[in-house]
Design a protein around this motif. Structure first.
Motif, PDB file in Angstrom:
ATOM      1  N   THR A 161       0.760  -0.993   0.131  1.00 48.71           N
ATOM      2  CA  THR A 161      -0.118  -0.155  -0.005  1.00 48.71           C
ATOM      3  C   THR A 161       0.833   1.349  -0.022  1.00 48.71           C
ATOM      4  OG1 THR A 161      -0.115  -0.335   2.422  1.00 48.71           O
ATOM      5  CG2 THR A 161      -2.027  -1.045   1.006  1.00 48.71           C
ATOM      6  N   LEU A 162       2.110   1.083   0.215  1.00 53.08           N
ATOM      7  CA  LEU A 162       3.125   2.523   0.264  1.00 53.08           C
ATOM      8  C   LEU A 162       3.849   2.200  -1.333  1.00 53.08           C
ATOM      9  CD1 LEU A 162       4.316   3.216   3.760  1.00 53.08           C
ATOM     10  CD2 LEU A 162       2.626   4.538   2.330  1.00 53.08           C
ATOM     11  N   ASP A 163       3.568   1.441  -2.024  1.00 49.77           N
ATOM     12  CA  ASP A 163       4.302   1.453  -3.450  1.00 49.77           C
ATOM     13  C   ASP A 163       4.176   2.713  -3.818  1.00 49.77           C
ATOM     14  OD1 ASP A 163       5.348  -1.285  -3.074  1.00 49.77           O
ATOM     15  OD2 ASP A 163       3.613  -1.990  -4.391  1.00 49.77           O
ATOM     16  N   ASP A 164       5.133   3.219  -4.776  1.00 45.86           N
ATOM     17  CA  ASP A 164       4.935   4.419  -5.436  1.00 45.86           C
ATOM     18  C   ASP A 164       3.901   4.693  -6.280  1.00 45.86           C
ATOM     19  OD1 ASP A 164       7.529   5.161  -4.276  1.00 45.86           O
ATOM     20  OD2 ASP A 164       8.547   4.618  -6.003  1.00 45.86           O
ATOM     21  N   SER A 165       3.271   3.552  -6.905  1.00 47.58           N
ATOM     22  CA  SER A 165       2.383   3.805  -8.033  1.00 47.58           C
ATOM     23  C   SER A 165       0.961   3.807  -6.857  1.00 47.58           C
ATOM     24  CB  SER A 165       2.150   2.563  -8.780  1.00 47.58           C
ATOM     25  OG  SER A 165       2.033   1.204  -8.202  1.00 47.58           O
ATOM     26  N   LEU A 166       0.840   3.248  -6.089  1.00 46.74           N
ATOM     27  CA  LEU A 166      -0.310   3.378  -5.050  1.00 46.74           C
ATOM     28  C   LEU A 166      -0.354   4.543  -4.344  1.00 46.74           C
ATOM     29  CD1 LEU A 166      -0.118   0.068  -5.589  1.00 46.74           C
ATOM     30  CD2 LEU A 166      -1.332  -0.097  -3.371  1.00 46.74           C
ATOM     31  N   ASN A 167       0.737   5.147  -4.011  1.00 51.20           N
ATOM     32  CA  ASN A 167       1.206   6.472  -3.574  1.00 51.20           C
ATOM     33  C   ASN A 167       0.496   7.623  -4.615  1.00 51.20           C
ATOM     34  OD1 ASN A 167       3.171   9.084  -3.183  1.00 51.20           O
ATOM     35  ND2 ASN A 167       1.936   8.476  -1.118  1.00 51.20           N
ATOM     36  N   ARG A 168       0.744   7.396  -5.980  1.00 49.67           N
ATOM     37  CA  ARG A 168       0.649   8.287  -6.632  1.00 49.67           C
ATOM     38  C   ARG A 168      -1.118   8.026  -6.892  1.00 49.67           C
ATOM     39  NH1 ARG A 168       1.611   9.305 -12.410  1.00 49.67           N
ATOM     40  NH2 ARG A 168      -0.038  10.872 -13.076  1.00 49.67           N
ATOM     41  N   ALA A 169      -1.630   7.027  -6.872  1.00 51.06           N
ATOM     42  CA  ALA A 169      -3.303   6.903  -6.962  1.00 51.06           C
ATOM     43  C   ALA A 169      -3.848   7.730  -5.758  1.00 51.06           C
ATOM     44  CB  ALA A 169      -3.474   5.496  -6.853  1.00 51.06           C
ATOM     45  N   VAL A 170      -3.167   7.349  -4.464  1.00 57.19           N
ATOM     46  CA  VAL A 170      -3.729   7.976  -3.251  1.00 57.19           C
ATOM     47  C   VAL A 170      -3.851   9.665  -3.365  1.00 57.19           C
ATOM     48  CG1 VAL A 170      -3.292   8.546  -0.847  1.00 57.19           C
ATOM     49  CG2 VAL A 170      -3.167   6.299  -1.682  1.00 57.19           C
ATOM     50  N   ASN A 171      -2.752  10.125  -3.933  1.00 63.95           N
ATOM     51  CA  ASN A 171      -2.483  11.539  -4.181  1.00 63.95           C
ATOM     52  C   ASN A 171      -3.625  12.011  -5.127  1.00 63.95           C
ATOM     53  OD1 ASN A 171      -0.562  11.854  -2.016  1.00 63.95           O
ATOM     54  ND2 ASN A 171       1.210  11.716  -3.396  1.00 63.95           N
ATOM     55  N   THR A 190      -3.953  -1.073  -7.405  1.00 62.00           N
ATOM     56  CA  THR A 190      -3.008  -2.314  -7.718  1.00 62.00           C
ATOM     57  C   THR A 190      -2.723  -2.596  -9.003  1.00 62.00           C
ATOM     58  OG1 THR A 190      -4.610  -3.822  -7.261  1.00 62.00           O
ATOM     59  CG2 THR A 190      -3.281  -2.955  -5.297  1.00 62.00           C
ATOM     60  N   LEU A 191      -3.811  -2.255  -9.763  1.00 62.89           N
ATOM     61  CA  LEU A 191      -4.031  -2.790 -11.420  1.00 62.89           C
ATOM     62  C   LEU A 191      -3.255  -1.615 -12.243  1.00 62.89           C
ATOM     63  CD1 LEU A 191      -7.454  -4.461 -11.466  1.00 62.89           C
ATOM     64  CD2 LEU A 191      -5.085  -5.553 -11.117  1.00 62.89           C
ATOM     65  N   ILE A 192      -2.702  -0.524 -11.556  1.00 60.50           N
ATOM     66  CA  ILE A 192      -2.168   0.470 -12.467  1.00 60.50           C
ATOM     67  C   ILE A 192      -0.882   0.181 -12.740  1.00 60.50           C
ATOM     68  CG2 ILE A 192      -1.243   2.872 -12.393  1.00 60.50           C
ATOM     69  CD1 ILE A 192      -3.658   3.675 -10.929  1.00 60.50           C
ATOM     70  N   ASP A 193      -0.348   0.271 -13.977  1.00 59.29           N
ATOM     71  CA  ASP A 193       1.184  -0.143 -14.461  1.00 59.29           C
ATOM     72  C   ASP A 193       2.236   0.731 -13.621  1.00 59.29           C
ATOM     73  OD1 ASP A 193       3.255  -0.581 -15.665  1.00 59.29           O
ATOM     74  OD2 ASP A 193       2.317  -0.859 -17.662  1.00 59.29           O
ATOM     75  N   PRO A 194       3.022   0.151 -12.925  1.00 56.66           N
ATOM     76  CA  PRO A 194       3.887   0.723 -12.055  1.00 56.66           C
ATOM     77  C   PRO A 194       4.849   1.576 -12.880  1.00 56.66           C
ATOM     78  CG  PRO A 194       3.741  -1.455 -11.329  1.00 56.66           C
ATOM     79  CD  PRO A 194       3.141  -1.245 -12.303  1.00 56.66           C
ATOM     80  N   LYS A 195       5.039   1.231 -14.178  1.00 51.13           N
ATOM     81  CA  LYS A 195       5.752   1.932 -15.032  1.00 51.13           C
ATOM     82  C   LYS A 195       5.145   3.288 -15.649  1.00 51.13           C
ATOM     83  CE  LYS A 195       8.714  -1.977 -16.817  1.00 51.13           C
ATOM     84  NZ  LYS A 195       8.952  -2.628 -17.894  1.00 51.13           N
ATOM     85  N   LEU A 196       3.990   3.158 -15.921  1.00 52.07           N
ATOM     86  CA  LEU A 196       3.003   4.187 -16.252  1.00 52.07           C
ATOM     87  C   LEU A 196       2.651   5.306 -15.182  1.00 52.07           C
ATOM     88  CD1 LEU A 196       0.155   2.418 -18.377  1.00 52.07           C
ATOM     89  CD2 LEU A 196       1.993   4.015 -19.351  1.00 52.07           C
TER      90      LEU A 196
END
Length: 866
Positions: A145-155, A462-468
């Motif tokens: 839940t603190l992955d960069d991609s998840l943090n992006r979604a939270v923000n 969690t389904l957002i591509d981390p690279k994107l």
């Protein structure tokens, strides 16, 4: 390799799991044309190790996912863990306290460094435990839940909600924990019943009641219901002088319908700073609010001589002063009420007015099905209109009750571990953004977001591509549109979780996901019950012996036995008790399957799963009919989340039908091809429930070197001759009755005589062997004890002395059965049992009653024939 004499799970499980994982069997393929099936694993808190409750959800979800693969679906089971802001923060602060320091001494950077190290170790342990449970999740997509991609979604969601006016900052009453120095949500409160003193005080011309006299220093409003005729002479806004704790005051009359005229005297004073209801009354009438208790749990200067005291010390002294002033009317020493506690730290909650960030659940700002709706309205609509199905259905009532009473959600926390709020301040300016503002002088809000704010985005973030997600030029909608996993697997098929977090998590996922994506997060919610200790009480750290660690069960009984024990008797929404006896029973079941395989291995060198069965005997047709029925019933039960029912059918198929009857009948004239087909089909049916033992057998007898059971399809419909299958039922009835009579008479050998029976004539040798008779003979006329459970004319050769002995035995047995039937009927007739006991236990009692009544009928028939 041959199957060993005894199944030792520890010798195989680790290698079997590695084989599955290395083969890529768990990996989902979004570009596949197969129908999609997706499950988001509820992320366990990274606070240590997994519990028996985690083992339950891992088992149920693994059953669903393995079955979906067997049914030809592209299945994604996405694993992950939660940063668990509040509990992890509490653990680290406790560690610092034990070291004689605190977070302010070491600073935020060092605090976060220590915390990341702690949760990193926990994450590795948890992943190891998940693998040990046989969880066939897609590890290549593991999320945190603190992955960069998840943090992006939270923000992104925070900023969008702020811009839409759904997130605001304001001074409102919150649940404050003085111990952990943070706010918590309404759903994180638990209540402890307490017997305390209830004081009746004289307040001017009125008598008021309170259990908390320490909050009354600032009370200058007396509130009563506008329709209460006892106080009709008092008008809204009237004032009066009254002597009070620290001297005379001027009080104001307030008329408000929130007051219950039936409680006490129907009059109350209010403390808007320290009570949710009082705060709402003050808001409605624009009344003053004054802080009486500070954020450390001590009285403020308004308390005068009591300022700086903690509540426990101040309360008796305040009452003593009121008594001396003649303002203490009476004391009830046996007042029972609930104390609000923080579920995590067990600190006593003190409502406080504080400047915090909130989500507005009532503002119509969400586009949903062509209308502008509030978050609350969308949450109601999704379930009421069938977009989301809740299993069991009766939890819908609880869900709607919670939403109907939902207040604005306080999402800020005064802790350092978590998603830091994306807001910056500079003098009188406020900046809200996904990225920090440009320029100097900006200071970021130090608070973090409620854990549930980020967890609420779990099914789609969690389904957002981390690279994107690293591409700042893409907005949230673009991220979702270009992420292949989101397009393929969302909404997810089912959310399987515990009923106890339907408000914490399930409802908030619906709130956030519908807002951010325009989709529901899942199509179905399956709520399992809690796993309790053997005595029915909640497992608790205060009772260390009650806590079950799955990794302590597995070495002794095996993973499959643990999984099957958790499935046995499980029903949606109902709690279950854990006991080692269940593990022992299911270890025996695994051994039974193993022993069947060992016998079949002695008749054939490898499995032939694709060969069409060619039944030759009534037993062959009969076992195919049983397999065909099980294939359909187990499939339907899993699809309908009846996991216990599916396992019940599997258990009786393998233990009763195959082991007790078919294998014994087949030994008369073994057919290797039929035996191979029966075993192959059983292993496929057993695989979702007991993956390790079924795959171990498959790998030993597999048809080719690359074959894995995990990749095999669900069995197809089986062809058989129904009339021939019924013949074996007749044979079973004859054998069962003969066995029963011989047992009652303690008879060895014996002879069965029959007249003009083609079934018995054709199957005489099987009947003889299965009944352990000396002979089965055709006769012109019968004598002896006539069999009653078959339409075939047949007699067991016994004399009058034996018949009398049997009669006496049967009469005793009938009395025992009647006593048992009466007891079971009394239990089922008890409304408390029928309504409050778990449904699985009630069903088991009904099954026991039906079995006893069936046996009693047989005994009566046999007595009548005698």
């Amino acid at each position: 390799m041959k199957l060993s004499k005894v199944y030792e799970p520890s010798q195989y499980e680790s290698d079997i799991y590695c084989m599955w994982e290395e083969s890529g069997a768990f990996i989902a393929h979004p570009h596949s044309d197969k129908p999609k099936f997706s499950v988001s694993m509820p992320p366990p808190n990274e606070t240590g190790t997994l519990s028996i409750g985690h083992a339950l959800f891992l088992t149920l979800q693994d059953i669903m996912v393995r079955h979906a693969r067997q049914k030809g679906k592209d299945a994604l089971w996405l694993p992950g863990t939660d940063h668990a802001a509040l509990p992890v923060n509490a653990i680290i602060e406790k560690q610092l306290s034990e070291e004689g320091t605190d977070k302010h001494d070491i600073g935020r950077e060092e605090f976060l460094k220590r915390t990341k190290k702690f949760v990193g170790n926990s994450r590795e342990v948890m992943a190891k435990q998940m693998r040990a449970m046989g969880a066939s999740c897609d590890w290549s997509r593991f999320r945190y839940t603190l992955d960069d991609s998840l943090n992006r979604a939270v923000n992104e969601v925070f900023v969008r909600m702020y811009q839409d006016g759904l997130i605001y900052r304001g001074n409102r009453i919150v649940n404050w924990d003085p111990n952990l120095q943070t706010t918590i949500s309404d759903d994180e409160i638990v209540y402890r019943e307490e017997t305390a003193k209830f004081y009746t005080l004289q307040y001017g011309p009125f008598k008021i009641g309170t259990a908390r006299p320490e909050t009354k220093f600032g009370d200058k409003y007396v509130v009563m219901h506008p329709d209460d005729k006892r106080y009709a002479d008092y008008k809204h806004g009237d004032t009066f002088k009254a002597e009070w704790i620290n001297g005379p005051i001027t009080a104001t009359v307030v008329k408000d319908k929130a007051v219950d005229p039936e409680f006490g005297t129907g009059v109350m004073t209010i403390t808007p700073w320290h009570d949710h209801t009082d705060f709402e009354i003050a808001e409605r009438h624009n009344l003053d609010k004054q802080q009486i208790i500070d954020f450390d749990g001590k009285l403020t200067d308004v308390a005068g001589e009591f300022a700086g005291m903690e509540i426990v010390e101040a309360r008796p002294k305040i009452i003593e002063k009121l008594d001396k002033k003649g303002l203490l009317v009476s004391v009830d020493n046996d007042y029972v009420h609930n104390i609000a506690l923080n579920d995590r730290g067990k600190g006593v909650i003190e409502p406080q007015i504080k400047l915090q960030w909130f989500v507005d659940v009532n503002k119509p700002a969400v586009d949903w099905k062509g209308q502008k709706c509030s978050l609350k309205e969308v949450m109601q609509s999704t379930v009421r209109e069938g977009d989301i199905k809740i299993v069991p259905k009766h939890f819908e009532k609880m869900y709607f009750h919670w939403i109907d009473n939902l207040r604005d959600w306080c999402i800020s926390r005064q802790i350092w571990w978590g998603h830091q709020i994306p807001v910056w301040y500079k003098k009188h300016e406020t900046y809200v953004g996904v990225k920090p503002p440009e320029g100097k002088g900006w200071k970021r809000d130090e608070d973090t977001l409620d854990t549930w704010f980020s967890s609420a985005l779990w099914t789609w973030s969690t389904l957002i591509d981390p690279k994107l997600a690293k591409n700042d030029s893409l907005g949230l909608n673009q991220l979702l549109e270009q992420s292949k996993d989101f397009q393929a697997y969302h909404p997810t098929t089912v959310m399987e979780t515990g009923w106890d977090i339907i408000f914490f998590w399930v409802a908030r996922m619906i709130l956030s996901t519908t807002y951010a994506t325009g989709q529901v997060p899942f199509k179905t919610v399956y709520l399992h019950g809690m796993v309790r200790a053997e005595d029915g009480k909640k497992m608790s750290k205060s009772r260390p012996e009650s806590i079950i660690d799955p990794l302590h069960v597995i070495p002794k009984y095996g993973t499959d036995a643990l999984r099957l024990a958790l499935v046995m008797g499980v029903s949606p929404g109902n709690d279950q008790n854990w006991g080692t006896a269940k593990a022992e029973t299911n270890r025996n079941f695994c051994n039974k399957l193993w022993n069947i395989a060992r016998y079949i291995e002695s008749q054939t060198d490898k499995l032939q799963p694709d060969a069409e069965p060619k039944p030759q005997t009534p037993a062959d047709h009969w076992v195919l009919s049983k397999l065909d029925k099980a294939i359909k019933q187990i499939d339907e039960s899993i699809e309908n989340f009846n996991f216990s029912g599916a396992y019940f059918d599997l258990y009786h198929l393998i233990w009763d039908d195959v082991a007790d009857w078919y294998i014994e009948a087949a030994k008369h004239n073994p057919d290797p091809a039929m035996l191979s087909y029966v075993l192959s089909t059983m292993l496929k049916l057993a695989h979702p429930f007991a993956p390790f033992v079924s795959e171990t057998i498959w790998q030993t007898l597999k048809p080719d070197s690359n074959s894995m059971l995990i990749g095999e399809p669900w069995p197809n419909h089986v062809k058989y001759n129904a009339e021939t299958a019924v013949e074996f039922e007749q044979i079973k009835s004859i054998v069962a009755e003969v066995r029963q009579i011989k047992t009652l008479l303690e008879l060895k050998g014996g002879e069965l005589r029959f007249k003009e029976s083609k079934i018995i004539f054709d199957n005489a040798e099987i009947i003889k062997r299965l009944s352990r008779l000396d002979a089965v003979s055709s006769v012109g006329g019968g004598r002896g004890l006539m069999l009653t459970q078959t339409s075939e004319q047949s007699w067991l050769d016994i004399d009058k002395k034996m018949a009398v002995k049997l009669s006496d035995t049967l009469k005793d047995r009938e009395k025992q059965l009647q006593k048992s039937i009466n007891h079971l009927n009394d239990r089922l007739g008890n409304p408390s049992y029928a309504e409050k006991a778990p449904q699985s236990l009630v069903d088991e009692t009904r099954a026991q009653l039906a079995k006893a009544e069936e046996e009693q009928l047989k005994v009566k028939n046999l007595l009548a024939r005698l």
